[in-house]
Design a protein around this motif. Structure first.
Motif, PDB file in Angstrom:
ATOM      1  N   ILE A   1      12.566   8.586  -9.377  1.00  0.00           N
ATOM      2  CA  ILE A   1      12.705   7.215  -8.902  1.00  0.00           C
ATOM      3  C   ILE A   1      11.415   6.837  -8.186  1.00  0.00           C
ATOM      4  CG2 ILE A   1      13.921   5.600  -7.394  1.00  0.00           C
ATOM      5  CD1 ILE A   1      16.372   7.353  -7.547  1.00  0.00           C
ATOM      6  N   LEU A   2      10.824   5.736  -8.599  1.00  0.00           N
ATOM      7  CA  LEU A   2       9.669   5.161  -7.904  1.00  0.00           C
ATOM      8  C   LEU A   2      10.097   3.846  -7.269  1.00  0.00           C
ATOM      9  CD1 LEU A   2       6.574   4.928  -7.262  1.00  0.00           C
ATOM     10  CD2 LEU A   2       6.394   3.670  -9.437  1.00  0.00           C
ATOM     11  N   GLN A   3       9.794   3.684  -5.991  1.00  0.00           N
ATOM     12  CA  GLN A   3      10.060   2.432  -5.291  1.00  0.00           C
ATOM     13  C   GLN A   3       8.746   1.933  -4.709  1.00  0.00           C
ATOM     14  OE1 GLN A   3      13.026   4.218  -2.720  1.00  0.00           O
ATOM     15  NE2 GLN A   3      14.652   3.042  -3.698  1.00  0.00           N
ATOM     16  N   SER A   4       8.402   0.680  -5.010  1.00  0.00           N
ATOM     17  CA  SER A   4       7.118   0.154  -4.565  1.00  0.00           C
ATOM     18  C   SER A   4       7.160  -1.367  -4.467  1.00  0.00           C
ATOM     19  CB  SER A   4       6.020   0.558  -5.550  1.00  0.00           C
ATOM     20  OG  SER A   4       4.791  -0.071  -5.238  1.00  0.00           O
TER      21      SER A   4
ATOM     22  N   ASP B   1       9.980  -6.266  -5.075  1.00  0.00           N
ATOM     23  CA  ASP B   1       9.903  -4.815  -5.144  1.00  0.00           C
ATOM     24  C   ASP B   1      10.248  -4.315  -6.536  1.00  0.00           C
ATOM     25  OD1 ASP B   1       9.619  -3.871  -2.150  1.00  0.00           O
ATOM     26  OD2 ASP B   1      11.124  -5.456  -2.150  1.00  0.00           O
ATOM     27  N   PHE B   2       9.632  -3.211  -6.911  1.00  0.00           N
ATOM     28  CA  PHE B   2       9.947  -2.521  -8.152  1.00  0.00           C
ATOM     29  C   PHE B   2      10.720  -1.252  -7.839  1.00  0.00           C
ATOM     30  CE2 PHE B   2       6.956  -5.196 -10.228  1.00  0.00           C
ATOM     31  CZ  PHE B   2       7.070  -5.008 -11.601  1.00  0.00           C
ATOM     32  N   GLU B   3      11.707  -0.942  -8.683  1.00  0.00           N
ATOM     33  CA  GLU B   3      12.332   0.376  -8.699  1.00  0.00           C
ATOM     34  C   GLU B   3      12.327   0.856 -10.146  1.00  0.00           C
ATOM     35  OE1 GLU B   3      15.969   1.888  -6.408  1.00  0.00           O
ATOM     36  OE2 GLU B   3      16.738   1.607  -8.438  1.00  0.00           O
ATOM     37  N   VAL B   4      11.677   1.982 -10.355  1.00  0.00           N
ATOM     38  CA  VAL B   4      11.551   2.545 -11.697  1.00  0.00           C
ATOM     39  C   VAL B   4      12.255   3.890 -11.724  1.00  0.00           C
ATOM     40  CG1 VAL B   4       9.930   3.306 -13.483  1.00  0.00           C
ATOM     41  CG2 VAL B   4       9.294   1.428 -11.936  1.00  0.00           C
TER      42      VAL B   4
ATOM     43  N   SER C   1      14.750   3.080 -16.540  1.00  0.00           N
ATOM     44  CA  SER C   1      14.950   1.658 -16.303  1.00  0.00           C
ATOM     45  C   SER C   1      13.872   1.142 -15.363  1.00  0.00           C
ATOM     46  CB  SER C   1      16.339   1.392 -15.706  1.00  0.00           C
ATOM     47  OG  SER C   1      16.422   1.921 -14.392  1.00  0.00           O
ATOM     48  N   ILE C   2      13.598  -0.148 -15.474  1.00  0.00           N
ATOM     49  CA  ILE C   2      12.679  -0.830 -14.566  1.00  0.00           C
ATOM     50  C   ILE C   2      13.435  -2.010 -13.985  1.00  0.00           C
ATOM     51  CG2 ILE C   2      10.518  -2.093 -14.349  1.00  0.00           C
ATOM     52  CD1 ILE C   2       9.522  -0.572 -16.807  1.00  0.00           C
ATOM     53  N   HIS C   3      13.477  -2.050 -12.678  1.00  0.00           N
ATOM     54  CA  HIS C   3      14.210  -3.111 -11.998  1.00  0.00           C
ATOM     55  C   HIS C   3      13.304  -3.708 -10.932  1.00  0.00           C
ATOM     56  CE1 HIS C   3      17.659  -5.236 -10.299  1.00  0.00           C
ATOM     57  NE2 HIS C   3      17.247  -4.836  -9.110  1.00  0.00           N
ATOM     58  N   HIS C   4      13.141  -5.006 -10.961  1.00  0.00           N
ATOM     59  CA  HIS C   4      12.397  -5.624  -9.867  1.00  0.00           C
ATOM     60  C   HIS C   4      13.045  -6.947  -9.480  1.00  0.00           C
ATOM     61  CE1 HIS C   4      10.013  -8.191 -12.748  1.00  0.00           C
ATOM     62  NE2 HIS C   4      10.114  -7.107 -13.498  1.00  0.00           N
ATOM     63  N   LYS C   5      12.952  -7.219  -8.208  1.00  0.00           N
ATOM     64  CA  LYS C   5      13.591  -8.427  -7.698  1.00  0.00           C
ATOM     65  C   LYS C   5      12.702  -9.070  -6.648  1.00  0.00           C
ATOM     66  CE  LYS C   5      16.250  -5.842  -4.235  1.00  0.00           C
ATOM     67  NZ  LYS C   5      17.602  -5.548  -3.733  1.00  0.00           N
ATOM     68  N   GLY C   6      12.929 -10.347  -6.437  1.00  0.00           N
ATOM     69  CA  GLY C   6      12.134 -11.063  -5.460  1.00  0.00           C
ATOM     70  C   GLY C   6      11.272 -12.099  -6.144  1.00  0.00           C
TER      71      GLY C   6
ATOM     72  N   GLY D   1       0.806  -1.212   0.000  1.00  0.00           N
ATOM     73  CA  GLY D   1       0.000   0.000   0.000  1.00  0.00           C
ATOM     74  C   GLY D   1       0.838   1.260   0.000  1.00  0.00           C
ATOM     75  N   ASP D   2       2.090   1.173   0.436  1.00  0.00           N
ATOM     76  CA  ASP D   2       2.990   2.324   0.488  1.00  0.00           C
ATOM     77  C   ASP D   2       3.964   2.305  -0.682  1.00  0.00           C
ATOM     78  OD1 ASP D   2       1.747   2.932   2.820  1.00  0.00           O
ATOM     79  OD2 ASP D   2       3.514   2.753   4.103  1.00  0.00           O
ATOM     80  N   ALA D   3       4.249   3.483  -1.224  1.00  0.00           N
ATOM     81  CA  ALA D   3       5.259   3.625  -2.276  1.00  0.00           C
ATOM     82  C   ALA D   3       5.973   4.951  -2.073  1.00  0.00           C
ATOM     83  CB  ALA D   3       4.616   3.572  -3.662  1.00  0.00           C
ATOM     84  N   LYS D   4       7.158   5.061  -2.655  1.00  0.00           N
ATOM     85  CA  LYS D   4       7.979   6.263  -2.500  1.00  0.00           C
ATOM     86  C   LYS D   4       8.374   6.782  -3.875  1.00  0.00           C
ATOM     87  CE  LYS D   4      12.319   7.872  -0.429  1.00  0.00           C
ATOM     88  NZ  LYS D   4      11.803   8.798   0.575  1.00  0.00           N
ATOM     89  N   LEU D   5       8.236   8.098  -4.073  1.00  0.00           N
ATOM     90  CA  LEU D   5       8.610   8.733  -5.327  1.00  0.00           C
ATOM     91  C   LEU D   5       9.565   9.876  -5.044  1.00  0.00           C
ATOM     92  CD1 LEU D   5       8.137   9.044  -8.427  1.00  0.00           C
ATOM     93  CD2 LEU D   5       6.277  10.630  -7.858  1.00  0.00           C
TER      94      LEU D   5
END
Length: 198
Positions: free
Chosen positions: A54-57, A141-144, A104-109, A38-42
Motif C-alpha cells: 500500500i502506498l499513500q501519498s 491524496d493517492f492510495e495505491v 488498485s489506484i484510488h485518489h480523492k480530493g 514531500g512525505d509518503a508512506k509505504l
C-alpha cells in the motif's frame, strides 16, 4: 481467483494487525495520518516470492499539483502517473524480476473528485466513481495497492524506484512485514534500498 478488491482488503487487515506495534511503539508515531507534501508512506507485506503493498501519498508528490487538471499537460501527467503506478511494482528484488498481478489506484480530493481504478493481470477492469465535494480546496491524496509476484525470493534488500520516478517524494516511511518479523525504515531523497532488518 481473488479479485483486486480482496487483495486490498486482506492487505489493509494485515496492515492494521501486523503494523500496529510499529505504529504505536514509537512515541513520535510512524503511522502518518497528516497530509504533508514531500512525505509518503509505504506498507510492504512479503510472503516468499509475492508481496502486497500500500502506498499513500499526497497527489502533489506524484503530480506536482492537487487541483483538477487545468490543461492538456496536467491531464497527461495524471494519465502517465496512473499508468506508471499500474504497471510498475512499488518494490523490486535485486534481480528486478517482479511484476504487478493485481491492484488498485484510488485518489480523492482536488484532482478528479473521487476516483478508483482496479486492475488485474490479463483481465483489467476499470471502475470510475466521481463524487462532488462540498468543500473547495480539499487536499488530494493517492492510495495505491499492489500484489506483486517475483521469479526470485523477496529478500533483503528490496529496491524501490518511487523516489526516482517521483522526486516530489522527499521522505518515504516504510513499514514491512514478513516471515522473519516486522520493522520500519525511513528513506530520503536519493535512497532506493529498503532493508528488511530490525
Amino acid at each position: 481467483m481473488a479479485t483486486p478488491g480482496i487483495y486490498r482488503a486482506s492487505l489493509l487487515a494485515l496492515a492494521c494487525a501486523g503494523f500496529a506495534t510499529t505504529a504505536t511503539g514509537d512515541e513520535h508515531g510512524h503511522h502518518q495520518q497528516a497530509h504533508v507534501h514531500g512525505d509518503a508512506k509505504l506498507q510492504v507485506a512479503v510472503d516468499g516470492r509475492t508481496a502486497e503493498l500500500i502506498l499513500q501519498s499526497p497527489a502533489a508528490n506524484l503530480l506536482g499539483f492537487e487541483h483538477k487538471p487545468k490543461n492538456a499537460e496536467q491531464e497527461a501527467a495524471v494519465m502517465e502517473t496512473r499508468e506508471w503506478l499500474t504497471a510498475n511494482p512499488l518494490v523490486q528484488t535485486t534481480s528486478n524480476d517482479c511484476t504487478v498481478t493485481a491492484g488498485s489506484i484510488h485518489h480523492k480530493g482536488g484532482v478528479e473528485g473521487e476516483h478508483e481504478h482496479e486492475h488485474e493481470h490479463e483481465h483489467e477492469h476499470e471502475h470510475e466513481h466521481e463524487h462532488e465535494h462540498e468543500e473547495e480546496g480539499n487536499h488530494s491524496d493517492f492510495e495505491v495497492t499492489q500484489r506483486i509476484e517475483c521469479d526470485s525470493e523477496l529478500t533483503d534488500p528490496l529496491a524501490t524506484s518511487l523516489m526516482t520516478r517521483f522526486p516530489g517524494i522527499e521522505h518515504l516511511s516504510v513499514d514491512w512485514l514478513g516471515s522473519g518479523g516486522q520493522g520500519h525504515t525511513e528513506l530520503h531523497a536519493g535512497e532506493d534500498e529498503i532493508h528488511l532488518d530490525h
